[in-house]
Design an enzyme around this catalytic site. Sequence first.
Site, PDB file in Angstrom:
ATOM      1  N   ASN A   9       0.729  20.454  -5.467  1.00  0.00           N
ATOM      2  CA  ASN A   9       1.132  19.936  -4.151  1.00  0.00           C
ATOM      3  C   ASN A   9       2.532  19.349  -4.282  1.00  0.00           C
ATOM      4  O   ASN A   9       2.699  18.249  -4.783  1.00  0.00           O
ATOM      5  CB  ASN A   9       0.144  18.858  -3.686  1.00  0.00           C
ATOM      6  N   LYS A  11       4.474  18.374  -1.928  1.00  0.00           N
ATOM      7  CA  LYS A  11       4.829  17.405  -0.862  1.00  0.00           C
ATOM      8  C   LYS A  11       6.190  17.813  -0.279  1.00  0.00           C
ATOM      9  O   LYS A  11       6.467  18.999  -0.160  1.00  0.00           O
ATOM     10  CB  LYS A  11       4.820  15.978  -1.405  1.00  0.00           C
ATOM     11  N   HIS A  93      -4.907  15.459   3.495  1.00  0.00           N
ATOM     12  CA  HIS A  93      -4.299  14.686   2.401  1.00  0.00           C
ATOM     13  C   HIS A  93      -4.129  13.237   2.863  1.00  0.00           C
ATOM     14  O   HIS A  93      -3.803  12.973   4.014  1.00  0.00           O
ATOM     15  CB  HIS A  93      -2.943  15.294   2.014  1.00  0.00           C
ATOM     16  N   GLU A  95      -1.831  11.196   2.492  1.00  0.00           N
ATOM     17  CA  GLU A  95      -0.513  10.877   3.075  1.00  0.00           C
ATOM     18  C   GLU A  95      -0.450  11.317   4.528  1.00  0.00           C
ATOM     19  O   GLU A  95       0.193  10.659   5.352  1.00  0.00           O
ATOM     20  CB  GLU A  95       0.600  11.534   2.238  1.00  0.00           C
ATOM     21  N   GLU A 165      -9.563  12.721  -4.101  1.00  0.00           N
ATOM     22  CA  GLU A 165      -8.300  12.065  -4.426  1.00  0.00           C
ATOM     23  C   GLU A 165      -8.388  10.577  -4.106  1.00  0.00           C
ATOM     24  O   GLU A 165      -8.127  10.167  -2.959  1.00  0.00           O
ATOM     25  CB  GLU A 165      -7.170  12.697  -3.614  1.00  0.00           C
ATOM     26  N   GLY A 171       0.049   9.187  -7.041  1.00  0.00           N
ATOM     27  CA  GLY A 171       1.447   8.809  -7.237  1.00  0.00           C
ATOM     28  C   GLY A 171       1.626   7.444  -7.879  1.00  0.00           C
ATOM     29  O   GLY A 171       2.730   6.904  -7.902  1.00  0.00           O
ATOM     30  N   SER A 210      -2.567  11.364 -10.110  1.00  0.00           N
ATOM     31  CA  SER A 210      -1.865  11.143 -11.376  1.00  0.00           C
ATOM     32  C   SER A 210      -2.412  12.004 -12.517  1.00  0.00           C
ATOM     33  O   SER A 210      -2.517  11.535 -13.649  1.00  0.00           O
ATOM     34  CB  SER A 210      -1.872   9.648 -11.735  1.00  0.00           C
TER      35      SER A 210
HETATM   36  C1  PEP Z   1      -1.372  14.530  -4.550  1.00  0.00           C
HETATM   37  O1  PEP Z   1      -0.371  14.389  -3.889  1.00  0.00           O
HETATM   38  O2  PEP Z   1      -2.290  15.211  -4.072  1.00  0.00           O
HETATM   39  C2  PEP Z   1      -1.460  13.910  -5.851  1.00  0.00           C
HETATM   40  C3  PEP Z   1      -2.600  13.938  -6.484  1.00  0.00           C
HETATM   41  O3  PEP Z   1      -0.316  13.303  -6.345  1.00  0.00           O
HETATM   42  P1  PEP Z   1      -0.058  12.742  -7.843  1.00  0.00           P
HETATM   43  O4  PEP Z   1      -0.556  13.809  -8.791  1.00  0.00           O
HETATM   44  O5  PEP Z   1       1.408  12.545  -7.920  1.00  0.00           O
HETATM   45  O6  PEP Z   1      -0.845  11.489  -7.966  1.00  0.00           O
END
Ligand code: PEP
Length: 247
Positions: A9, A11, A93, A95, A165, A171, A210
């Site tokens: 992803n 973003k 998601h 976000e 998630e 992040g 992460s």
């Molecule tokens: C994501 O944006 O779906 C995500 C898991 O980000 P990160 O791996 O940076 O935590």
Amino acid sequence: MRVPYVAANWKMHKTVAETEAFLAELLPKLPDGGPEVVVCPPYPSLARAVELCGDRVAVAAQNMHEEPSGAFTGEVSAPMLVEIGVGAVVLGHSERREHFGESDEALARKLPAALDAGLQPILCVGENEGQRDAGETEAVLTRQLEADLAGLGDDRLGGLVVAYEPIWAIGTGRTATPEQAQETIAVIRAWIAARSSEAGDAVRILYGGSVKPDNAAELISKPDVDGALVGGASLEPSDFLAIVEAA
Ligand code: PEP
């Protein structure tokens, strides 16, 4: 037997030129066989990514509107994505839920619209830190699954990809432990299996938050963790490749 699934992803990162450079580095190094690999670039790079990826890697959008067309300025529909060869779409998601008000009601309409158009939905669910600390993780996930999947018949659940998630891990550099990922994903699978035992066996459930080259193998080795949705570590081809290899 569920085929592992690893999705990048990006973003709001990577121009078309940066997408080309990433894929030029990644594609020749991808192992034969192995997990299903998906990249999720921003809209302007989707068509070029589809051209470059061929059959080896699927391309997903990061969002879509539930209507096929209409007066929805700034939005993109599922048939438009399918027309350019996009195969999947990330929905819900955190976000988008947090910054753009994506609601469970909208998701209940988007999921059938995506499947009807021929897109593989990657539905994201997860609790925030306060909810985990208060012991509400299972209740939060159950509420999200009930609401988001309300528009899908039981026979369609097995075709989904779900990404667990935890918001506190996205992040932040703070990863759920493999045990937390396994335990929580097992809850999601059990919820789906209660609607359809076949779907519970078939649905692929990813961990996201992460994921890095050094923690991917242990997370994905857990029996209910079918792969990863990767944000930050998917921006570097070598890091993303290491995660694909770990799966
Ligand atoms: C994501 O944006 O779906 C995500 C898991 O980000 P990160 O791996 O940076 O935590």
